[in-house]
Design a protein around this motif. Structure first.
Motif, PDB file in Angstrom:
ATOM      1  N   GLY A  74       0.800  -1.214   0.000  1.00  0.00           N
ATOM      2  CA  GLY A  74       0.000   0.000   0.000  1.00  0.00           C
ATOM      3  C   GLY A  74       0.829   1.257   0.000  1.00  0.00           C
ATOM      4  N   SER A  75       1.862   1.290   0.826  1.00  0.00           N
ATOM      5  CA  SER A  75       2.717   2.474   0.910  1.00  0.00           C
ATOM      6  C   SER A  75       3.506   2.689  -0.377  1.00  0.00           C
ATOM      7  CB  SER A  75       3.680   2.349   2.090  1.00  0.00           C
ATOM      8  OG  SER A  75       2.981   2.355   3.310  1.00  0.00           O
ATOM      9  N   LEU A  76       4.022   1.616  -0.946  1.00  0.00           N
ATOM     10  CA  LEU A  76       4.783   1.734  -2.187  1.00  0.00           C
ATOM     11  C   LEU A  76       3.909   2.303  -3.300  1.00  0.00           C
ATOM     12  CD1 LEU A  76       7.315   1.297  -3.874  1.00  0.00           C
ATOM     13  CD2 LEU A  76       6.594  -1.075  -4.228  1.00  0.00           C
ATOM     14  N   CYS A  77       2.687   1.792  -3.432  1.00  0.00           N
ATOM     15  CA  CYS A  77       1.766   2.307  -4.451  1.00  0.00           C
ATOM     16  C   CYS A  77       1.409   3.760  -4.180  1.00  0.00           C
ATOM     17  CB  CYS A  77       0.495   1.464  -4.495  1.00  0.00           C
ATOM     18  SG  CYS A  77       0.727  -0.189  -5.193  1.00  0.00           S
ATOM     19  N   PHE A  78       1.184   4.086  -2.920  1.00  0.00           N
ATOM     20  CA  PHE A  78       0.822   5.452  -2.554  1.00  0.00           C
ATOM     21  C   PHE A  78       1.914   6.440  -2.944  1.00  0.00           C
ATOM     22  CE2 PHE A  78       1.078   8.910   0.583  1.00  0.00           C
ATOM     23  CZ  PHE A  78      -0.145   9.530   0.373  1.00  0.00           C
ATOM     24  N   TYR A  79       3.150   6.159  -2.563  1.00  0.00           N
ATOM     25  CA  TYR A  79       4.237   7.096  -2.849  1.00  0.00           C
ATOM     26  C   TYR A  79       4.621   7.098  -4.326  1.00  0.00           C
ATOM     27  CZ  TYR A  79       4.796   8.183   2.032  1.00  0.00           C
ATOM     28  OH  TYR A  79       4.559   8.637   3.309  1.00  0.00           O
ATOM     29  N   THR A  80       4.392   5.993  -5.018  1.00  0.00           N
ATOM     30  CA  THR A  80       4.674   5.952  -6.454  1.00  0.00           C
ATOM     31  C   THR A  80       3.770   6.922  -7.209  1.00  0.00           C
ATOM     32  OG1 THR A  80       5.433   3.660  -6.412  1.00  0.00           O
ATOM     33  CG2 THR A  80       4.655   4.504  -8.527  1.00  0.00           C
ATOM     34  N   PHE A  81       2.483   6.946  -6.849  1.00  0.00           N
ATOM     35  CA  PHE A  81       1.522   7.763  -7.593  1.00  0.00           C
ATOM     36  C   PHE A  81       1.256   9.128  -6.975  1.00  0.00           C
ATOM     37  CE2 PHE A  81       0.425   3.447  -9.083  1.00  0.00           C
ATOM     38  CZ  PHE A  81       0.597   3.662 -10.442  1.00  0.00           C
ATOM     39  N   THR A  82       1.997   9.470  -5.919  1.00  0.00           N
ATOM     40  CA  THR A  82       1.843  10.809  -5.339  1.00  0.00           C
ATOM     41  C   THR A  82       3.180  11.560  -5.384  1.00  0.00           C
ATOM     42  OG1 THR A  82       2.131   9.873  -3.103  1.00  0.00           O
ATOM     43  CG2 THR A  82      -0.119  10.205  -3.884  1.00  0.00           C
ATOM     44  N   THR A  83       4.047  11.344  -4.414  1.00  0.00           N
ATOM     45  CA  THR A  83       5.285  12.135  -4.352  1.00  0.00           C
ATOM     46  C   THR A  83       6.211  11.890  -5.541  1.00  0.00           C
ATOM     47  OG1 THR A  83       6.291  10.436  -2.949  1.00  0.00           O
ATOM     48  CG2 THR A  83       5.252  12.290  -1.853  1.00  0.00           C
ATOM     49  N   TYR A  84       6.346  10.654  -5.983  1.00  0.00           N
ATOM     50  CA  TYR A  84       7.259  10.382  -7.095  1.00  0.00           C
ATOM     51  C   TYR A  84       6.669  10.770  -8.445  1.00  0.00           C
ATOM     52  CZ  TYR A  84      10.107   7.971 -10.538  1.00  0.00           C
ATOM     53  OH  TYR A  84      10.884   7.688 -11.637  1.00  0.00           O
ATOM     54  N   MET A  85       5.356  10.794  -8.565  1.00  0.00           N
ATOM     55  CA  MET A  85       4.723  10.974  -9.868  1.00  0.00           C
ATOM     56  C   MET A  85       5.082  12.305 -10.516  1.00  0.00           C
ATOM     57  SD  MET A  85       3.136   9.653 -12.278  1.00  0.00           S
ATOM     58  CE  MET A  85       3.166   8.107 -11.371  1.00  0.00           C
ATOM     59  N   GLN A  86       5.221  13.366  -9.734  1.00  0.00           N
ATOM     60  CA  GLN A  86       5.597  14.659 -10.306  1.00  0.00           C
ATOM     61  C   GLN A  86       6.954  14.565 -10.995  1.00  0.00           C
ATOM     62  OE1 GLN A  86       6.619  17.733  -7.548  1.00  0.00           O
ATOM     63  NE2 GLN A  86       6.125  19.403  -8.949  1.00  0.00           N
ATOM     64  N   LYS A  87       7.913  13.922 -10.337  1.00  0.00           N
ATOM     65  CA  LYS A  87       9.242  13.763 -10.922  1.00  0.00           C
ATOM     66  C   LYS A  87       9.198  12.828 -12.131  1.00  0.00           C
ATOM     67  CE  LYS A  87      11.455  14.481  -6.465  1.00  0.00           C
ATOM     68  NZ  LYS A  87      10.189  14.695  -5.749  1.00  0.00           N
ATOM     69  N   TYR A  88       8.346  11.818 -12.064  1.00  0.00           N
ATOM     70  CA  TYR A  88       8.211  10.872 -13.170  1.00  0.00           C
ATOM     71  C   TYR A  88       7.708  11.580 -14.425  1.00  0.00           C
ATOM     72  CZ  TYR A  88       6.843   6.556 -15.607  1.00  0.00           C
ATOM     73  OH  TYR A  88       6.716   5.527 -16.511  1.00  0.00           O
TER      74      TYR A  88
END
Length: 434
Positions: A257-271
């Motif tokens: 859950g945490s990995l998916c959450f941070y992938t599509f929130t905090t990291y997504m802008q950089k992605y």
């Protein structure tokens, strides 16, 4: 002849007053939660501007990788924070724990706002930045478990999913507020001004907001009773060991859950900027709107969990994330339309909502009162530190090695783990009562 005793008269006014008190308690706890996460997420959203200030050597990916490493290091303090504040909350009260954590977050933000760069103090700049983030990580590590426990305990029975979902409303709200502040500064200041000094403004704002949160939390009522706090197992690791099966299960579904959450929130802008090649401002606007919608989803999905059960909600998250994460990330990799990017991210966040809306409540329902804050905080912090906090670092590392697609498989695999663990939740179809 049977003599019947009249039923006690229903006091509607007392119920209304009680309900208002519970709602006020949710708001009070949530306000501090919002400030805590605002302070923590400001780092991630401002890193595009201050990376060169503390890490002047290398290309953009290298600088972002270094700042992401510091971000991940903050997560490594979370298990310690989860243990320390869990002990305080179970042994000395939820309210005391929440007040101390927000004070610590205020201090960390203030240090970063005033910290000189590499050009002024050399290697001390990244070292002090790291120490400030470790301090904040300790604070957030304790905040999650205590606030999740508090909000689950004050929520109204039968509607706990709805009320407890406001933990992530404010968690996302803190993230959204941080992003809105950055977007606002982007409209007012030039890129040069943001990189020179503008990035410091959100950190100073976070320190000020923390003082407001401290004032609000002072008025909260304590939810744990004296008997619970004086229990021989209260806040102890020995007491938590008696519930190790629940602890391991929380580790399992929190990892995915945490990995998916941070992938599509905090990291997504950089992605979107670093992989899809989008303009920084466009990516910020997309994520601002997406996070706003994500925040609104939480009470809806939380209320749905009251109807369908926590287990079914978690199974929906695990199953959908396992099969749809890779197609979403692959498509975003080459996306050119901001509208398509927004739609894909919203789809991903809807899936994640089946986890986030009930995350804190589900964990709180799995532990008894005397070790509830410790059980929720420590298990969450350990899984979050290893998998959630490292999301950006792992993703950027794979990208720097030229195998970015491996990260997609990694996220999907952890979602599958969450699904498998969720199969074991409430196997008899009964919700654990608080």
């Amino acid at each position: 002849m049977t003599i019947s005793t009249p039923a006690p008269e229903f006091d509607a006014s007392a119920e209304v007053i009680d309900k208002k008190k519970r709602i006020f308690a949710i708001v009070g706890a949530s306000s501090g939660n919002l400030v805590e996460w605002f302070d923590f997420y400001v780092y991630s959203f401002c890193s595009l501007y201050f990376a060169a200030t503390f890490f002047p050597h290398g290309n953009t990916t290298t600088q972002l990788l270094q700042t992401a490493g510091v971000f991940a290091a903050g997560f490594l303090m979370r298990p310690i924070g989860g243990w320390l504040f869990g002990y305080i909350a179970d042994k000395h009260g939820r309210k005391n724990s929440m007040m101390i954590s927000v004070c610590m977050m205020c201090f960390g933000s203030l240090v970063i706002a005033c910290l000189p760069g590499y050009a002024t103090i050399g290697y001390w700049a990244p070292v002090l930045l790291l120490l400030a983030r470790l301090f904040q990580g300790l604070s957030v590590g304790g905040e999650y478990g205590t606030s999740a426990t508090y909000m689950s305990e004050v929520a109204i029975a039968g509607r706990r999913g709805f009320y407890a979902s406001f933990q992530y409303v404010t968690l996302i709200g803190g993230q959204l507020l941080a992003l809105l502040v950055v977007v606002g500064l982007q409209q007012i200041l030039t890129d040069g001004e943001l990189k020179a000094w503008g990035w410091r403004i959100p950190f100073a704002m976070g320190a000020i907001l923390a003082i407001v949160a401290l004032y609000l939390r002072r008025s909260l009522n304590e939810t744990s009773d004296k008997k619970t706090r004086e229990h021989k197992d209260a806040g102890s690791l020995a007491g938590l060991w008696k519930h190790r099966r629940a602890f391991i299960m929380v580790l399992g579904f929190t990892a995915g859950g945490s990995l998916c959450f941070y992938t599509f929130t905090t990291y997504m802008q950089k992605y979107l900027v670093n992989t899809a090649g989008m303009d920084t401002r466009t990516a910020s606007v997309i994520m601002t709107l997406a996070l706003f919608v994500f925040m609104l989803m939480q009470p809806i999905v939380g209320a749905l969990s009251d109807k369908i059960g926590r287990r079914n909600s978690m199974l929906l998250f695990g199953g959908l994330a396992t099969f749809l994460t890779m197609p979403i990330l692959y498509t975003l990799k080459d996306v050119t339309s901001p509208y398509l990017a927004f739609a894909l991210i919203i789809g991903a966040l809807l899936i994640v909502s089946f986890y986030t809306a009930i995350s804190g409540l589900l964990k709180a329902e799995m532990f008894p009162a005397q070790v509830r804050a410790l059980g929720v905080g420590l298990s969450y912090a350990v899984a979050n530190a290893i998998f959630g906090g490292s999301a950006e670092f792992v993703a950027l590392s794979f990208k720097s090695w030229g195998i970015e697609n491996v990260f997609f498989w990694y996220v999907s695999g952890m979602a599958l783990l969450a699904f498998i663990v969720s199969l074991m939740l409430h196997s008899k179809g009964k919700e654990i009562q608080l």
